[in-house]
Design a protein around this motif. Structure first.
Motif, PDB file in Angstrom:
ATOM      1  N   CYS A  30       0.819  -1.201   0.000  1.00  0.00           N
ATOM      2  CA  CYS A  30       0.000   0.000   0.000  1.00  0.00           C
ATOM      3  C   CYS A  30       0.854   1.252   0.000  1.00  0.00           C
ATOM      4  N   GLY A  31       0.415   2.338  -0.496  1.00  0.00           N
ATOM      5  CA  GLY A  31       1.202   3.571  -0.512  1.00  0.00           C
ATOM      6  C   GLY A  31       0.395   4.804  -0.210  1.00  0.00           C
ATOM      7  N   PRO A  32       0.968   5.944   0.036  1.00  0.00           N
ATOM      8  CA  PRO A  32       0.299   7.187   0.380  1.00  0.00           C
ATOM      9  C   PRO A  32       1.006   8.447  -0.108  1.00  0.00           C
ATOM     10  N   ASP A  33       0.446   9.520   0.002  1.00  0.00           N
ATOM     11  CA  ASP A  33       1.054  10.820  -0.208  1.00  0.00           C
ATOM     12  C   ASP A  33       0.019  11.889  -0.389  1.00  0.00           C
ATOM     13  N   PRO A  44      -3.682  11.702   5.744  1.00  0.00           N
ATOM     14  CA  PRO A  44      -5.121  11.470   5.911  1.00  0.00           C
ATOM     15  C   PRO A  44      -5.516  10.008   6.033  1.00  0.00           C
ATOM     16  N   GLY A  45      -4.659   9.101   5.708  1.00  0.00           N
ATOM     17  CA  GLY A  45      -4.999   7.691   5.871  1.00  0.00           C
ATOM     18  C   GLY A  45      -5.907   7.203   4.770  1.00  0.00           C
ATOM     19  N   ASP A  46      -6.526   6.034   4.988  1.00  0.00           N
ATOM     20  CA  ASP A  46      -7.255   5.387   3.920  1.00  0.00           C
ATOM     21  C   ASP A  46      -8.738   5.240   4.184  1.00  0.00           C
ATOM     22  N   VAL A 101      -2.258  -3.256   6.947  1.00  0.00           N
ATOM     23  CA  VAL A 101      -1.550  -2.174   7.626  1.00  0.00           C
ATOM     24  C   VAL A 101      -0.994  -1.237   6.558  1.00  0.00           C
ATOM     25  N   ASP A 102      -1.517  -0.023   6.509  1.00  0.00           N
ATOM     26  CA  ASP A 102      -1.233   0.881   5.394  1.00  0.00           C
ATOM     27  C   ASP A 102      -0.273   2.023   5.713  1.00  0.00           C
ATOM     28  N   ASP A 103       0.292   2.566   4.640  1.00  0.00           N
ATOM     29  CA  ASP A 103       1.020   3.842   4.605  1.00  0.00           C
ATOM     30  C   ASP A 103       2.452   3.781   5.136  1.00  0.00           C
ATOM     31  N   GLY A 104       2.959   2.592   5.417  1.00  0.00           N
ATOM     32  CA  GLY A 104       4.364   2.443   5.777  1.00  0.00           C
ATOM     33  C   GLY A 104       5.187   2.141   4.541  1.00  0.00           C
ATOM     34  N   ASN A 152       0.977  -3.005  -3.132  1.00  0.00           N
ATOM     35  CA  ASN A 152       1.268  -1.711  -3.750  1.00  0.00           C
ATOM     36  C   ASN A 152       0.199  -0.708  -3.304  1.00  0.00           C
ATOM     37  N   HIS A 153       0.627   0.460  -2.814  1.00  0.00           N
ATOM     38  CA  HIS A 153      -0.313   1.492  -2.343  1.00  0.00           C
ATOM     39  C   HIS A 153       0.013   2.827  -3.002  1.00  0.00           C
ATOM     40  N   THR A 154       0.460   2.756  -4.240  1.00  0.00           N
ATOM     41  CA  THR A 154       0.935   3.878  -5.070  1.00  0.00           C
ATOM     42  C   THR A 154       2.319   4.347  -4.607  1.00  0.00           C
ATOM     43  N   THR A 156       3.249   7.791  -4.373  1.00  0.00           N
ATOM     44  CA  THR A 156       3.207   9.031  -3.571  1.00  0.00           C
ATOM     45  C   THR A 156       1.910   9.211  -2.788  1.00  0.00           C
ATOM     46  N   HIS A 157       0.997   8.239  -2.838  1.00  0.00           N
ATOM     47  CA  HIS A 157      -0.276   8.324  -2.119  1.00  0.00           C
ATOM     48  C   HIS A 157      -1.057   9.582  -2.500  1.00  0.00           C
ATOM     49  N   PRO A 158      -1.471   9.719  -3.748  1.00  0.00           N
ATOM     50  CA  PRO A 158      -2.264  10.889  -4.163  1.00  0.00           C
ATOM     51  C   PRO A 158      -3.584  10.947  -3.405  1.00  0.00           C
ATOM     52  N   ALA A 193      -5.961   1.125  -3.396  1.00  0.00           N
ATOM     53  CA  ALA A 193      -6.058   2.532  -3.770  1.00  0.00           C
ATOM     54  C   ALA A 193      -6.114   3.398  -2.513  1.00  0.00           C
ATOM     55  N   PRO A 194      -5.325   4.475  -2.439  1.00  0.00           N
ATOM     56  CA  PRO A 194      -5.405   5.393  -1.300  1.00  0.00           C
ATOM     57  C   PRO A 194      -6.832   5.906  -1.117  1.00  0.00           C
ATOM     58  N   GLY A 195      -7.319   5.814   0.119  1.00  0.00           N
ATOM     59  CA  GLY A 195      -8.668   6.276   0.406  1.00  0.00           C
ATOM     60  C   GLY A 195      -9.758   5.435  -0.224  1.00  0.00           C
TER      61      GLY A 195
HETATM   62 ZN   LIG Z   1      -3.042   4.975   2.497  1.00  0.00          ZN
END
Ligand SMILES: [Zn+2]
Length: 278
Positions: A30-33, A44-46, A101-104, A152-154, A156-158, A193-195
């Motif tokens: 997973c990814g974020p940004d 902002p999290g998911d 577990v996301d965003d790490g 995969n969470h992108t 840059t986490h758009p 997908a983020p969010g």
């Molecule tokens: Zn996320």
């Protein structure tokens, strides 16, 4: 890099991962940004929407919703039938549930999460942000060594991937898979997908890179730091067989998340739930 070249490389990478793990299937991330990430603020999290204020430490907890095998909801949600649609639940099988577990990966909280999961012998799925994986390859390796999957969470986490042009969506997914592959030696086979922002274009690019779309069904909005009590209560009262639970180990202060899981995980196990991976 052309898509044809990427596909050829992916085939080799996946094979190397399978060899490294003795044939066990691997990987999901997973990814974020979201701007605030760059500024060192709260990601902002998911969660699908909203913001909550913090509470004091918990006191009394609800009982866990008892597992009722054979009564799982549909795996995919309504309204997203094309390209298969994202997965909200595990296939109905016994009392299995999943923890995501996301965003790490995050240097402060990922090690705490790994230690907690190891204590209870739980395997989770870490949805990693590509650029964080690139920045902390040792943490990526530790997650894999713990028997966890990486999704995969992108890169840059758009804030809303669905608003991006197709080429940008493709780049976000491709770069994240590349970063995770470079750090772990294997390609992600799951994409979150983020969010939870899904569209036909997102699902199409996800499928083009050989990944399955993964969503969730239990969301305590831990990223908004609503209080340990709220996180624990949400997990214990809403978890059912097949549930996919969303938590975060990156994007901000995750002390509440770690504290809440320290309370909730053993209660779920005691109630008869078993952790599986999507
Ligand atoms: Zn996320």
């Amino acid at each position: 890099m052309s898509r044809g070249v990427f596909k050829a490389r992916r085939t080799v990478s996946r094979r190397s991962v399978l060899l490294a793990l003795g044939g066990a299937s691997l990987l999901a991330a997973c990814g974020p940004d979201k701007g605030a990430w760059h500024a060192g603020g709260e990601l902002p999290g998911d969660s699908h929407s909203g913001e909550v204020s913090a509470d004091p430490m918990p006191s009394v907890f609800p009982s866990v919703a008892p597992p009722t095998p054979g009564q799982c909801p549909p795996i995919t949600g309504a309204g997203t039938p094309r390209h298969g649609g994202p997965q909200y639940y595990l296939p109905c099988k016994g009392t299995q549930i999943a923890l995501t577990v996301d965003d790490g990966p995050d240097p402060q909280y990922t090690p705490h999460m790994l230690a907690l999961l190891a204590k209870y012998d739980i395997r989770a799925t870490f949805c990693m942000i590509g650029r964080s994986a690139a920045a902390h390859p040792d943490l990526v390796k530790q997650v894999v060594a713990g028997g966890h999957h990486i999704a995969n969470h992108t890169y840059t986490h758009p804030l809303n991937l669905t608003k991006q042009p197709a080429a940008q969506i493709r780049a976000e997914l491709h770069r994240a898979s590349e970063a995770i592959s470079n750090a772990s030696g294997g390609q992600p086979t799951l994409f979150r997908a983020p969010g939870g922002a899904w569209s036909d274009a997102v699902l199409s690019e996800c499928g083009a890179l050989g990944m399955r779309p993964l969503d969730w069904s239990v969301d305590p909005r831990d990223w908004s730091r609503p209080g340990v009590q709220h996180i624990v209560d949400t997990i214990l009262t809403r978890t059912r067989p097949g549930a996919i639970i969303l938590e975060h180990d990156g994007g901000g202060n995750r002390d509440q998340t770690v504290s809440a899981l320290t309370i909730a995980l053993p209660r779920l196990l005691d109630a008869g739930y078993a952790f599986a991976q999507p």
